[in-house]
Design a protein around this motif. Structure first.
Motif, mmCIF file in Angstrom:
data_model
loop_
_atom_site.group_PDB
_atom_site.id
_atom_site.type_symbol
_atom_site.label_atom_id
_atom_site.label_comp_id
_atom_site.label_asym_id
_atom_site.label_seq_id
_atom_site.Cartn_x
_atom_site.Cartn_y
_atom_site.Cartn_z
ATOM 1 N N ILE A 47 -13.679 7.489 15.447
ATOM 2 C CA ILE A 47 -14.472 8.672 15.789
ATOM 3 C C ILE A 47 -15.154 9.243 14.538
ATOM 4 O O ILE A 47 -16.348 9.551 14.543
ATOM 5 C CB ILE A 47 -13.591 9.744 16.453
ATOM 6 C CG1 ILE A 47 -13.106 9.245 17.826
ATOM 7 C CG2 ILE A 47 -14.355 11.060 16.615
ATOM 8 C CD1 ILE A 47 -12.063 10.137 18.467
ATOM 9 N N GLY A 48 -14.380 9.374 13.455
ATOM 10 C CA GLY A 48 -14.953 9.872 12.207
ATOM 11 C C GLY A 48 -16.040 8.965 11.676
ATOM 12 O O GLY A 48 -17.087 9.421 11.201
ATOM 13 N N TYR A 49 -15.821 7.670 11.779
ATOM 14 C CA TYR A 49 -16.810 6.672 11.360
ATOM 15 C C TYR A 49 -18.098 6.852 12.159
ATOM 16 O O TYR A 49 -19.202 6.826 11.607
ATOM 17 C CB TYR A 49 -16.178 5.300 11.585
ATOM 18 C CG TYR A 49 -17.097 4.115 11.668
ATOM 19 C CD1 TYR A 49 -17.688 3.594 10.531
ATOM 20 C CD2 TYR A 49 -17.332 3.475 12.888
ATOM 21 C CE1 TYR A 49 -18.507 2.480 10.608
ATOM 22 C CE2 TYR A 49 -18.147 2.364 12.970
ATOM 23 C CZ TYR A 49 -18.734 1.868 11.824
ATOM 24 O OH TYR A 49 -19.543 0.773 11.910
ATOM 25 N N GLY A 50 -17.962 7.091 13.457
ATOM 26 C CA GLY A 50 -19.138 7.299 14.289
ATOM 27 C C GLY A 50 -19.886 8.569 13.940
ATOM 28 O O GLY A 50 -21.120 8.599 13.928
ATOM 29 N N LEU A 51 -19.152 9.635 13.639
ATOM 30 C CA LEU A 51 -19.796 10.896 13.284
ATOM 31 C C LEU A 51 -20.572 10.764 11.979
ATOM 32 O O LEU A 51 -21.670 11.316 11.834
ATOM 33 C CB LEU A 51 -18.747 12.007 13.168
ATOM 34 C CG LEU A 51 -18.047 12.404 14.472
ATOM 35 C CD1 LEU A 51 -16.957 13.431 14.207
ATOM 36 C CD2 LEU A 51 -19.057 12.942 15.491
ATOM 37 N N VAL A 52 -20.020 10.025 11.017
ATOM 38 C CA VAL A 52 -20.734 9.801 9.759
ATOM 39 C C VAL A 52 -21.990 8.981 10.007
ATOM 40 O O VAL A 52 -23.052 9.258 9.438
ATOM 41 C CB VAL A 52 -19.820 9.099 8.734
ATOM 42 C CG1 VAL A 52 -20.612 8.710 7.484
ATOM 43 C CG2 VAL A 52 -18.664 10.003 8.338
ATOM 44 N N GLN A 53 -21.899 7.970 10.866
ATOM 45 C CA GLN A 53 -23.085 7.189 11.194
ATOM 46 C C GLN A 53 -24.183 8.060 11.773
ATOM 47 O O GLN A 53 -25.361 7.916 11.438
ATOM 48 C CB GLN A 53 -22.727 6.084 12.193
ATOM 49 C CG GLN A 53 -22.136 4.846 11.563
ATOM 50 C CD GLN A 53 -22.023 3.732 12.567
ATOM 51 O OE1 GLN A 53 -21.503 3.906 13.663
ATOM 52 N NE2 GLN A 53 -22.499 2.551 12.205
ATOM 53 N N ALA A 54 -23.802 8.961 12.670
ATOM 54 C CA ALA A 54 -24.789 9.838 13.301
ATOM 55 C C ALA A 54 -25.459 10.744 12.277
ATOM 56 O O ALA A 54 -26.629 11.120 12.430
ATOM 57 C CB ALA A 54 -24.127 10.673 14.392
ATOM 58 N N ALA A 55 -24.712 11.107 11.236
ATOM 59 C CA ALA A 55 -25.239 12.013 10.212
ATOM 60 C C ALA A 55 -25.873 11.273 9.038
ATOM 61 O O ALA A 55 -26.324 11.906 8.077
ATOM 62 C CB ALA A 55 -24.110 12.917 9.696
ATOM 63 N N ALA A 56 -25.943 9.942 9.090
ATOM 64 C CA ALA A 56 -26.416 9.147 7.958
ATOM 65 C C ALA A 56 -27.783 9.559 7.420
ATOM 66 O O ALA A 56 -27.993 9.527 6.198
ATOM 67 C CB ALA A 56 -26.423 7.661 8.327
ATOM 68 N N PRO A 57 -28.756 9.946 8.275
ATOM 69 C CA PRO A 57 -30.053 10.349 7.715
ATOM 70 C C PRO A 57 -29.967 11.484 6.699
ATOM 71 O O PRO A 57 -30.826 11.600 5.829
ATOM 72 C CB PRO A 57 -30.844 10.778 8.958
ATOM 73 C CG PRO A 57 -30.274 9.956 10.059
ATOM 74 C CD PRO A 57 -28.793 9.894 9.747
ATOM 75 N N ILE A 91 -29.588 9.951 3.186
ATOM 76 C CA ILE A 91 -30.599 9.009 2.724
ATOM 77 C C ILE A 91 -31.931 9.738 2.565
ATOM 78 O O ILE A 91 -32.416 10.375 3.496
ATOM 79 C CB ILE A 91 -30.785 7.844 3.716
ATOM 80 C CG1 ILE A 91 -29.439 7.161 3.996
ATOM 81 C CG2 ILE A 91 -31.801 6.849 3.190
ATOM 82 C CD1 ILE A 91 -28.797 6.548 2.785
ATOM 83 N N ARG A 92 -32.515 9.659 1.367
ATOM 84 C CA ARG A 92 -33.834 10.249 1.156
ATOM 85 C C ARG A 92 -34.872 9.408 1.875
ATOM 86 O O ARG A 92 -34.949 8.203 1.706
ATOM 87 C CB ARG A 92 -34.151 10.306 -0.344
ATOM 88 C CG ARG A 92 -35.487 10.983 -0.662
ATOM 89 C CD ARG A 92 -35.613 11.174 -2.174
ATOM 90 N NE ARG A 92 -35.634 9.904 -2.882
ATOM 91 C CZ ARG A 92 -36.730 9.173 -3.089
ATOM 92 N NH1 ARG A 92 -37.897 9.588 -2.605
ATOM 93 N NH2 ARG A 92 -36.665 8.043 -3.763
ATOM 94 N N ARG A 93 -35.666 10.048 2.722
ATOM 95 C CA ARG A 93 -36.642 9.336 3.535
ATOM 96 C C ARG A 93 -37.924 9.070 2.748
ATOM 97 O O ARG A 93 -38.309 9.834 1.879
ATOM 98 C CB ARG A 93 -36.986 10.132 4.792
ATOM 99 C CG ARG A 93 -35.788 10.420 5.696
ATOM 100 C CD ARG A 93 -35.012 9.169 6.069
ATOM 101 N NE ARG A 93 -35.884 8.065 6.442
ATOM 102 C CZ ARG A 93 -36.517 7.974 7.610
ATOM 103 N NH1 ARG A 93 -36.362 8.912 8.514
ATOM 104 N NH2 ARG A 93 -37.294 6.950 7.874
ATOM 105 N N SER A 94 -38.583 7.964 3.091
ATOM 106 C CA SER A 94 -39.854 7.618 2.461
ATOM 107 C C SER A 94 -40.948 7.611 3.509
ATOM 108 O O SER A 94 -40.699 7.456 4.696
ATOM 109 C CB SER A 94 -39.750 6.236 1.804
ATOM 110 O OG SER A 94 -39.465 5.246 2.771
ATOM 111 N N SER A 95 -42.178 7.747 3.045
ATOM 112 C CA SER A 95 -43.294 7.807 3.981
ATOM 113 C C SER A 95 -43.562 6.468 4.654
ATOM 114 O O SER A 95 -44.071 6.416 5.776
ATOM 115 C CB SER A 95 -44.569 8.265 3.249
ATOM 116 O OG SER A 95 -44.874 7.373 2.181
ATOM 117 N N ASP A 96 -43.228 5.353 3.978
ATOM 118 C CA ASP A 96 -43.493 4.042 4.580
ATOM 119 C C ASP A 96 -42.295 3.488 5.329
ATOM 120 O O ASP A 96 -42.355 2.404 5.897
ATOM 121 C CB ASP A 96 -43.963 3.038 3.523
ATOM 122 C CG ASP A 96 -42.882 2.687 2.508
ATOM 123 O OD1 ASP A 96 -41.734 3.143 2.672
ATOM 124 O OD2 ASP A 96 -43.189 1.951 1.555
#
Length: 418
Positions: free
Chosen positions: A263-273, A276-281
């Motif tokens: 369950i904890g692993y899944g919650l971290v996956q859901a929050a992964a964004p 991670i710093r997003r890029s335009s491409d």
């Protein structure tokens, strides 16, 4: 709500229902046959065909989804799981141990086909739904959608562990399987009546050569995925539960920990964004992130093995729990980034086939890890499992380092390269 968002919500809800019963099935089989006195390696063996079947199911499922539509393949996956449950419920207590194991392996293989057909169809549907949302001038949100879908799915799998134990206690082995089959039948009805019948239908590959001819990025990501999931299951499937049980934990404690970890692993996956710093491409930041998280993850199994071997007076079970918690966090982010990258790299005309190829690699990693988990634990205990995990993660890092990081390199990504 746009049509793309609506379809995404329906597919996610359907996969939640599927994953809930899939997690319950794993715990149901483990608890039932552990109670009957089967060894840990035999329990792992019961899941080998389940994992092996997923390799072919993903490859074929991606091709079928492109040819006949994602909704149809989602329907086939749910229906196949129901058949697997009903077959498994036919197990008789009067059969010999060999006949029982063979029957369970066969039924589990059918459920393995169902799982990966459903997963491939569902993940491909996200790509289609996100493209529809963009066409409707909605905000592009592929990474967030993938992360939430993947994370919530694993959280539901953890809840399914609890559900399996609860149903086994309340309804017995056969009654629990019937109840889960009825639950999935309701999910199946919802999919058939709610999703467009031809969603995701595209021009499919005409030959096996074309089916396996993916672009370089998809091939590299598939190699990394084999190593990543093999590195998890090589100690998680057999090594962790058997080791904790050997240190004095009860089976209930072990099952509860594994459920909470999932369950904890899944919650971290859901929050992964958020990590991670997003890029335009869509690739310039995400690919370096995959490399960094892969490298950090590779050190964790070696560190745990060193602490367990140091004789520093630390409780082995607590060292393992702490290490596995840290591993789960880094693994969840890494896995979520991979799940995004496959959709970013996938060819727009045959995304279902590319996703199917990628998840066939995922299934191969799980199969390899499951097999090695029993063999390495028997040969060298948890230390051997941890060393094996570290070596696999090193291979994952090497493959990730070769991933291309600029989206413009894939302006012609629908072309395949041998």
């Amino acid at each position: 709500m746009t049509e793309g968002s609506r379809n995404y919500a329906i597919v996610t809800a359907a996969y939640w229902g599927f994953t809930l019963t899939d997690g319950a099935l794993r715990m149901l089989v483990l608890l039932h046959f552990f109670r009957l006195g089967y060894s840990p390696f035999t329990l792992a063996f019961m899941f080998l065909l389940y994992e092996a079947a997923g390799i072919a199911a993903n490859l074929i499922g991606g091709w079928l989804a492109a040819r006949y539509g994602i909704t149809r393949m989602l329907t086939v996956g749910l229906s196949t799981q129901i058949v697997g449950f009903l077959l498994l419920s036919g197990l008789s207590p009067d059969w010999t141990a060999a006949a029982s194991v063979a029957w369970v392996v066969m039924a589990q293989g059918i459920c393995g086909v169902a799982k990966d057909l459903t997963k491939t169809a569902s993940k491909s549907a996200i790509k289609v739904a996100e493209a529809a949302a963009k066409a409707e001038d909605a905000e592009g949100r592929l990474f967030r959608w993938v992360a939430w879908f993947t994370g919530s799915k694993n959280a539901m799998k953890g809840i399914g562990f609890f559900l399996g134990g609860l149903l086994l206690e309340a309804l017995g082995f056969k009654g629990a399987l019937w109840a889960m089959a009825a639950m999935l039948a309701l999910v199946l009805l919802g999919v058939v009546t709610s999703l467009p019948a031809m969603m995701g239908k595209a021009k499919a590959s005409k030959s096996a050569r074309e089916l396996f001819a993916k672009n370089r990025a998809v091939n590299l990501l598939a190699i990394a995925r084999v190593a990543l999931f093999g590195a998890r299951d090589v100690w998680f499937v057999v090594g962790v539960p058997v080791f904790l049980y050997a240190t004095g934990w009860t089976f209930t404690m072990v099952g509860t920990f594994l459920a909470l970890w999932t369950i904890g692993y899944g919650l971290v996956q859901a929050a992964a964004p958020a990590f991670i710093r997003r890029s335009s491409d869509g690739l310039s930041s995400e690919v370096p992130a995959a490399r960094i998280w892969s490298l950090g993850l590779a050190f964790i199994p070696f560190t745990i093995a060193a602490l367990l071997a140091s004789g520093a007076g630390l409780r082995p079970d607590l060292v393992l729990v702490a290490g596995l918690s840290l591993f789960g966090f880094a693994f969840a982010v890494n896995s979520s980034v991979h799940s995004y990258l496959i959709l970013a790299y996938a060819g727009s005309e045959k995304s279902a086939e590319d996703v199917g190829f990628y998840y066939a690699a995922n299934a191969l990693g799980r199969f390899t890890g499951t097999l090695l988990s029993g063999l390495l634990y028997q040969a060298g205990g948890l230390y051997a499992c941890l060393i094996g995990s570290g070596v696999m993660l090193g291979a994952c890092f090497i493959a990730t380092m070769a991933l291309p990081g600029r989206k413009e390199q894939y302006a012609l990504r629908d072309q395949v390269h041998l």
